[in-house]
Design a protein around this motif. Structure first.
Motif, mmCIF file in Angstrom:
data_model
loop_
_atom_site.group_PDB
_atom_site.id
_atom_site.type_symbol
_atom_site.label_atom_id
_atom_site.label_comp_id
_atom_site.label_asym_id
_atom_site.label_seq_id
_atom_site.Cartn_x
_atom_site.Cartn_y
_atom_site.Cartn_z
ATOM 1 N N THR A 87 71.355 -21.203 54.078
ATOM 2 C CA THR A 87 70.013 -20.893 53.591
ATOM 3 C C THR A 87 69.007 -20.853 54.729
ATOM 4 O OG1 THR A 87 70.599 -21.965 51.505
ATOM 5 C CG2 THR A 87 68.277 -21.503 51.869
ATOM 6 N N VAL A 88 69.115 -21.788 55.675
ATOM 7 C CA VAL A 88 68.236 -21.755 56.856
ATOM 8 C C VAL A 88 68.399 -20.436 57.591
ATOM 9 C CG1 VAL A 88 67.904 -22.708 59.183
ATOM 10 C CG2 VAL A 88 68.035 -24.245 57.224
ATOM 11 N N TRP A 89 69.629 -20.045 57.826
ATOM 12 C CA TRP A 89 69.898 -18.802 58.569
ATOM 13 C C TRP A 89 69.311 -17.607 57.826
ATOM 14 C CZ3 TRP A 89 72.176 -14.052 58.281
ATOM 15 C CH2 TRP A 89 72.504 -13.423 59.480
ATOM 16 N N TYR A 90 69.581 -17.563 56.523
ATOM 17 C CA TYR A 90 69.123 -16.431 55.716
ATOM 18 C C TYR A 90 67.606 -16.339 55.678
ATOM 19 C CZ TYR A 90 68.443 -13.332 51.756
ATOM 20 O OH TYR A 90 68.034 -12.300 50.956
ATOM 21 N N GLU A 91 66.937 -17.456 55.376
ATOM 22 C CA GLU A 91 65.474 -17.440 55.235
ATOM 23 C C GLU A 91 64.786 -17.223 56.579
ATOM 24 O OE1 GLU A 91 63.978 -17.083 52.503
ATOM 25 O OE2 GLU A 91 65.607 -17.578 51.125
ATOM 26 N N ALA A 92 65.356 -17.791 57.643
ATOM 27 C CA ALA A 92 64.781 -17.570 58.977
ATOM 28 C C ALA A 92 64.860 -16.098 59.351
ATOM 29 C CB ALA A 92 65.502 -18.432 60.015
ATOM 30 N N ALA A 122 52.543 -33.272 51.867
ATOM 31 C CA ALA A 122 53.468 -32.167 52.132
ATOM 32 C C ALA A 122 54.867 -32.563 51.670
ATOM 33 C CB ALA A 122 53.467 -31.826 53.619
ATOM 34 N N ARG A 123 55.649 -31.576 51.238
ATOM 35 C CA ARG A 123 56.907 -31.876 50.557
ATOM 36 C C ARG A 123 58.120 -31.167 51.152
ATOM 37 N NH1 ARG A 123 55.235 -32.000 44.153
ATOM 38 N NH2 ARG A 123 53.443 -33.353 44.418
ATOM 39 N N GLY A 124 59.237 -31.871 51.065
ATOM 40 C CA GLY A 124 60.526 -31.266 51.332
ATOM 41 C C GLY A 124 60.865 -31.067 52.789
ATOM 42 N N TYR A 125 61.933 -30.306 53.001
ATOM 43 C CA TYR A 125 62.479 -30.091 54.333
ATOM 44 C C TYR A 125 61.435 -29.597 55.331
ATOM 45 C CZ TYR A 125 67.299 -30.417 52.579
ATOM 46 O OH TYR A 125 68.474 -30.848 52.044
ATOM 47 N N MET A 126 60.650 -28.591 54.925
ATOM 48 C CA MET A 126 59.687 -27.983 55.846
ATOM 49 C C MET A 126 58.265 -28.467 55.589
ATOM 50 S SD MET A 126 61.180 -24.115 56.473
ATOM 51 C CE MET A 126 60.186 -23.834 57.953
ATOM 52 N N PHE A 145 60.707 -29.103 46.231
ATOM 53 C CA PHE A 145 61.847 -29.971 46.522
ATOM 54 C C PHE A 145 63.173 -29.238 46.347
ATOM 55 C CE2 PHE A 145 58.768 -33.419 45.308
ATOM 56 C CZ PHE A 145 58.668 -33.952 46.585
ATOM 57 N N HIS A 146 63.133 -28.010 45.854
ATOM 58 C CA HIS A 146 64.342 -27.192 45.743
ATOM 59 C C HIS A 146 64.631 -26.597 47.119
ATOM 60 C CE1 HIS A 146 66.407 -23.309 44.939
ATOM 61 N NE2 HIS A 146 67.104 -24.073 44.116
ATOM 62 N N MET A 147 65.869 -26.714 47.574
ATOM 63 C CA MET A 147 66.204 -26.348 48.953
ATOM 64 C C MET A 147 65.763 -24.936 49.324
ATOM 65 S SD MET A 147 69.896 -26.099 50.875
ATOM 66 C CE MET A 147 70.484 -24.853 49.726
ATOM 67 N N GLN A 148 66.241 -23.931 48.595
ATOM 68 C CA GLN A 148 65.923 -22.564 49.001
ATOM 69 C C GLN A 148 64.442 -22.260 48.849
ATOM 70 O OE1 GLN A 148 68.244 -19.356 47.321
ATOM 71 N NE2 GLN A 148 67.370 -17.867 48.716
ATOM 72 N N SER A 149 63.815 -22.789 47.798
ATOM 73 C CA SER A 149 62.384 -22.548 47.610
ATOM 74 C C SER A 149 61.587 -23.128 48.774
ATOM 75 C CB SER A 149 61.895 -23.178 46.296
ATOM 76 O OG SER A 149 62.499 -22.546 45.199
ATOM 77 N N ASN A 150 61.924 -24.364 49.165
ATOM 78 C CA ASN A 150 61.197 -25.007 50.253
ATOM 79 C C ASN A 150 61.375 -24.250 51.559
ATOM 80 O OD1 ASN A 150 61.140 -27.111 52.636
ATOM 81 N ND2 ASN A 150 59.837 -27.908 51.005
ATOM 82 N N LEU A 151 62.610 -23.865 51.856
ATOM 83 C CA LEU A 151 62.863 -23.137 53.103
ATOM 84 C C LEU A 151 62.207 -21.760 53.079
ATOM 85 C CD1 LEU A 151 66.591 -24.174 53.654
ATOM 86 C CD2 LEU A 151 64.608 -24.967 54.964
#
Length: 202
Positions: A87-92, A122-126, A145-151
């Motif tokens: 997901t990081v690779w895709y969204e980046a 602020a929330r989540g991974y990013m 807090f949803h992984m793909q949404s946050n990224l």
């Protein structure tokens, strides 16, 4: 020596979310619409390679394998780790950003913790501020807090700031953190980014 101390402090203290307070700025209607559309587009995070793209596919698989090994201590469960990296690779890539930079930002912001919350909220991974969910999302801040949404939010927002700063990543990172013009945060992200480069990359 200073670089080594900075690196060791990054590794030693990722528990506190480091996000500042991204500033809620007025957006033109056209900009809000463009950002909203970018957030809303749904697509699978796994890349698809066409016939004849064997080199690109092999480069991606090398990246995924190398980063998975490096991330093992932070994310011990293989499937979760792979899904996160895919997901990081895709969204980046979707936002025109370097995956290594996004990983460095996640490391500094949340220490790779999905449910991290900063003092500023602020929330989540990013470490996305909840006002963005209202401004360009559907208003549901819990989605951060949803992984793909946050990224996706994080990458779209950083791309927006990078465009505002005319390609100056140093200033864009400052905006992202709410500390525009101050060196500490961009320098931390750039230092963390180096840990996520493939051998031979700069």
């Amino acid at each position: 020596m200073k670089r080594r101390l900075l690196l060791s402090s990054l590794l030693a203290a990722p528990l506190a979310a480091r996000a500042g307070a991204q500033v809620e700025e007025p957006l033109a209607d056209s900009m809000r619409s463009a950002l909203s559309a970018s957030i809303a587009q749904s697509a699978p995070p796994r890349p698809k390679f066409e016939v004849g793209q064997d080199n690109e596919r092999l480069a991606y698989l090398l990246w995924l394998s190398t980063m998975s090994e490096r991330l093992k201590k932070k994310k011990t469960e293989t499937q979760i780790r792979i899904e996160f990296l895919e997901t990081v690779w895709y969204e980046a890539k979707r936002a025109g950003l370097e995956p290594s930079l996004v990983l460095g930002l996640v490391q500094v912001e949340s220490g790779f913790r999905k449910y991290a919350i900063s003092i500023a909220g602020a929330r989540g991974y990013m470490q996305v501020m909840p006002f963005w969910a209202k401004l360009i999302g559907d208003g549901d801040a819990a989605r951060l807090f949803h992984m793909q949404s946050n990224l996706r939010f994080g990458c779209v927002i950083l791309r927006h700031y990078l465009d505002l700063e005319k390609g100056d990543m140093y200033m864009a990172l400052g905006r992202y953190n709410g500390s525009r013009g101050k060196p500490e945060y961009p320098n931390m992200v750039f230092a963390a980014r180096r840990q996520w480069l493939l051998p031979g990359e700069k």
